[in-house]
Design a protein around this motif. Structure first.
Motif, PDB file in Angstrom:
ATOM      1  N   ARG A 124      34.277 -39.706   2.942  1.00  0.00           N
ATOM      2  CA  ARG A 124      34.495 -38.416   2.280  1.00  0.00           C
ATOM      3  C   ARG A 124      35.962 -38.376   1.852  1.00  0.00           C
ATOM      4  N   PRO A 125      36.286 -37.690   0.759  1.00  0.00           N
ATOM      5  CA  PRO A 125      37.679 -37.644   0.304  1.00  0.00           C
ATOM      6  C   PRO A 125      38.624 -37.088   1.378  1.00  0.00           C
ATOM      7  N   ASN A 126      38.112 -36.160   2.220  1.00  0.00           N
ATOM      8  CA  ASN A 126      38.957 -35.560   3.269  1.00  0.00           C
ATOM      9  C   ASN A 126      38.594 -36.108   4.652  1.00  0.00           C
ATOM     10  N   PHE A 155      31.759 -36.679  -3.450  1.00  0.00           N
ATOM     11  CA  PHE A 155      32.413 -35.376  -3.621  1.00  0.00           C
ATOM     12  C   PHE A 155      31.375 -34.257  -3.557  1.00  0.00           C
ATOM     13  N   ARG A 156      31.706 -33.211  -2.804  1.00  0.00           N
ATOM     14  CA  ARG A 156      30.798 -32.067  -2.709  1.00  0.00           C
ATOM     15  C   ARG A 156      31.459 -30.817  -3.286  1.00  0.00           C
ATOM     16  N   ARG A 158      33.402 -27.981  -4.594  1.00  0.00           N
ATOM     17  CA  ARG A 158      34.729 -27.809  -5.203  1.00  0.00           C
ATOM     18  C   ARG A 158      35.597 -29.057  -5.095  1.00  0.00           C
ATOM     19  N   GLU A 159      35.177 -30.021  -4.286  1.00  0.00           N
ATOM     20  CA  GLU A 159      35.969 -31.255  -4.153  1.00  0.00           C
ATOM     21  C   GLU A 159      36.116 -31.977  -5.485  1.00  0.00           C
ATOM     22  N   MET A 160      35.161 -31.726  -6.428  1.00  0.00           N
ATOM     23  CA  MET A 160      35.223 -32.366  -7.743  1.00  0.00           C
ATOM     24  C   MET A 160      36.500 -31.998  -8.499  1.00  0.00           C
ATOM     25  N   HIS A 162      39.343 -32.030  -7.207  1.00  0.00           N
ATOM     26  CA  HIS A 162      40.475 -32.792  -6.625  1.00  0.00           C
ATOM     27  C   HIS A 162      40.144 -34.292  -6.557  1.00  0.00           C
ATOM     28  N   LEU A 165      42.456 -36.908  -4.868  1.00  0.00           N
ATOM     29  CA  LEU A 165      42.394 -37.200  -3.427  1.00  0.00           C
ATOM     30  C   LEU A 165      41.549 -38.446  -3.180  1.00  0.00           C
ATOM     31  N   GLY A 166      40.468 -38.566  -3.933  1.00  0.00           N
ATOM     32  CA  GLY A 166      39.608 -39.749  -3.818  1.00  0.00           C
ATOM     33  C   GLY A 166      40.338 -40.999  -4.254  1.00  0.00           C
ATOM     34  N   ARG A 192      28.896 -37.623  -8.971  1.00  0.00           N
ATOM     35  CA  ARG A 192      29.741 -37.056  -7.907  1.00  0.00           C
ATOM     36  C   ARG A 192      30.254 -38.145  -6.963  1.00  0.00           C
TER      37      ARG A 192
END
Length: 201
Positions: A124-126, A155-156, A158-160, A162, A165-166, A192
């Protein structure tokens, strides 16, 4: 007379055309099975052969009958070892042992032949530090085994917003494995998911 009251005509053009189109179907013949390994004994159908005896001695060119007789006297097989020579070179030996040795050699070759696989690691990005360390341990193990690794970031919601970050995470992975692996497919976004493929050096 027909049922419509007209005289019956033996000449039917439609029937004639059908006759012309009819073809005779021959029964399907399966191709003969392909024989594996060298020809031996009565399968060798040539008049003369260059004969090597069971001790490795060259007996020169002899008739196929003499060669078969010599093999029979030795209690062994006559095996064609150079079919393209003129005349073919045949050797007196134990065919069973030869087949066993060849099978053993082929099995050994298959054992040493490594199939390169692409292993997938999902992040996951985070991702938290502990999970990241566990995943990177697996990545290094895959490289040691000679496999390629596809890193997939999902990405899930709202992560799209950012995506950077990925990219930062993939660059971090790339930097850590740089001494033992190289990037085979640069990071790219598909829907995604962001992906990158790494291969062992």
């Amino acid at each position: 007379m027909t049922r419509h009251g007209k005289p019956f005509s033996r000449h039917n053009p439609y029937r004639e055309r059908l006759k012309e189109k009819t073809t005779i179907r021959r029964p399907f013949k399966a191709p003969p099975p392909v024989k594996e390994g060298p020809r031996s004994n009565l399968e060798i159908r040539v008049a003369k052969v260059q004969l090597i005896d069971e001790n490795g001695g060259n007996r020169g060119v002899v008739s196929i009958n003499d060669a078969l007789l010599a093999a029979e006297e030795a209690g062994l097989d006559l095996v064609e070892i150079s079919p393209n020579a003129d005349p073919p070179v045949c050797k007196i030996l134990d065919l069973g042992k030869l087949k066993y040795a060849n099978q053993k050699k082929a099995a050994e070759a298959r054992k040493h032949q490594k199939t390169i696989e692409i292993k997938e690691i999902k992040m996951r990005p985070n991702i938290d530090t502990h999970d990241y360390d566990v995943k990177m341990k697996a990545v290094r193990r895959f490289f040691e085994e000679g496999d390629k690794v596809k890193i997939t970031l999902r990405f899930r919601g709202r992560e799209m917003a950012h995506l950077e970050l990925g990219m930062q995470l993939l660059n971090k992975v790339r930097g850590e494995v740089e001494p033992i692996a190289k990037v085979e497919a640069e990071p790219k976004l598909e829907g995604r998911q962001m992906m990158m493929v790494l291969a062992p050096r």
